[in-house]
Design a protein around this motif. Structure first.
Motif, short mmCIF file in Angstrom:
data_model
loop_
_atom_site.label_atom_id
_atom_site.label_comp_id
_atom_site.label_asym_id
_atom_site.label_seq_id
_atom_site.Cartn_x
_atom_site.Cartn_y
_atom_site.Cartn_z
N SER A 1 38.73 27.17 31.78
CA SER A 1 38.48 28.37 30.98
C SER A 1 38.97 28.22 29.55
O SER A 1 38.25 28.56 28.60
N GLY B 1 32.04 36.42 31.23
CA GLY B 1 32.32 36.79 32.61
C GLY B 1 33.54 36.09 33.16
O GLY B 1 34.21 36.60 34.07
N VAL B 2 33.88 34.91 32.61
CA VAL B 2 35.07 34.17 33.06
C VAL B 2 36.33 34.98 32.74
O VAL B 2 37.23 35.12 33.57
N VAL C 1 36.63 37.93 35.11
CA VAL C 1 37.21 37.51 36.40
C VAL C 1 38.72 37.32 36.27
O VAL C 1 39.49 37.70 37.15
N SER D 1 41.58 39.19 38.50
CA SER D 1 42.50 38.37 39.29
C SER D 1 43.95 38.58 38.86
O SER D 1 44.85 38.68 39.70
N TYR E 1 33.04 30.55 37.16
CA TYR E 1 33.46 31.96 37.24
C TYR E 1 34.67 32.10 38.16
O TYR E 1 35.64 32.80 37.84
N TRP E 2 34.61 31.46 39.32
CA TRP E 2 35.74 31.52 40.26
C TRP E 2 36.99 30.92 39.61
O TRP E 2 38.10 31.45 39.76
N SER F 1 39.70 32.90 37.79
CA SER F 1 40.75 33.66 38.49
C SER F 1 42.12 33.00 38.39
O SER F 1 43.13 33.64 38.69
#
Length: 489
Positions: free
Chosen positions: A293, A321-322, A325, A329, A383-384, A387
């Motif tokens: 990120s 969107g990152v 997230v 998180s 994207y995940w 977190s």
């Protein structure tokens, strides 16, 4: 009948008047610190993103570069070669050098004075940038700006640790760090609006107005801090806290004798302490799990996609969107670890698993790059991976929790050391593993992430054992105190 464990974790007993106290300090501490951090990150839209430090040959006028640079500053000031990269290096050097001295200064200056003063200084330096006539001037300005901005992140975590208990600290740390992520998300939009509305006004270029307006934004927030920031429980004179509330605030946190940090005793204590090596090492490792990120790998992947040609708007919008997230998180794990009584090490395990899984997903997707499934898997992985931003709030809260019974200035130095260590590692880590020329797959970086994640899991386990062992020793000493006194009688 004993209370079920889950209800014990969720149930919090409050002393009379404690809820009102918490609401007051929440408002006055978090509003100032979050606004300061938010403006800091909005203003950072002027700085080159990390991946461009990693690849000096990268073209600097692409859509995801700092607004000021692509809005005329490059041509007007005559930038050549890697001078923009050198400006970022100057800022980073100043930022790293300022970490420990800034938190040491909180022993001699009240936060109510220090934080707004530093904010006015970096805001003033931002406005001075508008008068620059060559890249060398900006290099000098950015160095001192980095030193001033070093107070914001670690200084806030120091103050939060001074006011809040381990069942409250995570959420507040999460809200604070999320404000920076929010600034990252919308900073570009704010900068674009300023440029469009001010370009050419009073004969000044739009990029110069960007610096002027950004600097002006710091003034009302700094004044707010001068008049309303509550300092720490033992030094507060805030008019909105009654005498009873001040005493209650002091009773909520341990009282520890403070001594001057400018001594050989203090230096030896820091450098021989497991707190220093344990938590600085933790954040040096954990900070690199944010590399996907922080180096904007999704944007570079989209830009160099093997099949699709994405528009400028898509290249700018998809990566936001990152950060979204990351906010979710961060708040989720900060709240969960508060409910669980400060079990921050759990986030280390989650991040380790997440970073390994997302790295493997991208490595697998790279084997068939033209497949639609490859694109879906890769974007889902990035994207995940957002977190993992949860580690910022929880790991600094973990340090605050573990050092609750240590000298405040010692705790402040360790918190500053964490950020110093992470930035020192990232200065070369990004160059080796996440250079823009390695896009779109960053295969070397994926394997580095897997290794880093395994190290984080092991380090978190080892550090959690040290924290547990130290707490057990402290409790035993308290229990042995009365019995030893009786024995002496």
């Amino acid at each position: 009948m004993p209370r079920p464990r889950i209800r014990e974790d969720l149930h919090v007993e409050h002393l009379p008047g404690e809820r009102v106290l918490i609401r007051k300090i929440d408002f006055f501490i978090l509003t100032f610190c979050c606004l300061s951090y938010f403006i800091n990150y909005v203003r950072q839209a002027h700085r080159l993103r990390p991946q461009h430090r990693a690849d000096p040959s990268a073209q600097l006028d692409r859509s995801n570069l700092a607004n000021a640079y692509v809005s005329g500053m490059k041509d007007e000031l005559g930038f050549v070669g890697n001078q923009f990269n050198e400006i970022n290096t100057c800022f980073t050097v100043g930022y790293v050098l300022g970490q420990v001295p800034s938190n040491l200064s909180l022993y001699y200056f009240k936060p109510q004075i220090w934080f707004p003063l530093m904010m006015l200084l970096w805001g003033g330096l931002t406005m001075v940038t508008a008068s620059a006539h060559n890249p060398q001037s900006i290099m000098a300005i950015r160095f001192f700006q980095g030193m001033c901005e070093a107070s914001t992140f670690v200084g806030t975590h120091y103050v939060l640790g001074a006011w809040y208990t381990e069942r409250e600290l995570g959420k507040r740390s999460g809200i604070f760090t999320s404000s920076g992520l929010a600034g990252t998300m919308i900073g570009g939009f704010i900068q674009t609006g300023i440029y469009r509305s001010m370009n050419g006004r009073n004969g000044l270029s739009g990029w110069r107005w960007l610096f002027i307006v950004d600097g002006l934004l710091t003034i009302p927030v700094a004044l707010y801090g001068f008049f309303l920031f509550p300092n720490t429980p033992h030094t507060t004179t805030a008019f909105y806290l009654s005498e009873a509330e001040r005493k209650l605030a002091i009773s909520r946190v341990p009282t520890v004798e403070e001594r001057s940090p400018i001594t050989l005793r203090f230096l030896k204590k820091v450098l021989t302490s497991w707190y220093w090596w344990g938590f600085v090492g933790l954040w040096a490792i954990a900070g690199e799990t944010e590399s996907f990120s922080s180096n904007s790998l999704l944007a570079l992947y989209l830009q160099k996609h093997p099949v699709h040609k994405y528009t400028v708007e898509e290249l700018n919008n998809y990566p936001t969107g990152v950060a979204a997230v990351g906010i979710v998180s961060t708040l989720f794990w900060a709240t969960v670890t508060d409910f669980l009584g400060g079990k921050r090490y759990l986030v280390g395990y989650y991040i380790g698993i997440t970073a390994i899984a997302t790295s493997i997903m991208i490595l697998v997707a790279s084997r068939n790059p033209t497949s639609p499934t490859s694109t879906s898997v890769t974007m889902g992985a990035y994207y995940w991976a957002g977190s993992v931003y949860a580690c910022q709030a929880t790991f600094f809260a973990w340090c605050n929790d573990a050092m609750r019974y240590e000298e405040a200035v010692f705790r402040g130095v360790v918190l500053a050391g964490m950020n110093l260590g992470s930035n020192a590692v990232n200065a070369w880590w990004s160059i080796i593993f996440y250079g823009a020329s390695m896009a779109p797959w960053f295969t070397r970086g994926m394997w580095a992430m897997i290794a880093c994640s395994i190290a984080l899991v092991l380090w978190s386990a080892g550090l959690s054992y040290l924290v547990y062992k130290n707490e057990k020793k402290r409790v035993a000493e308290i229990d042995d105190g009365p019995s030893m006194a009786l024995k002496d009688e």
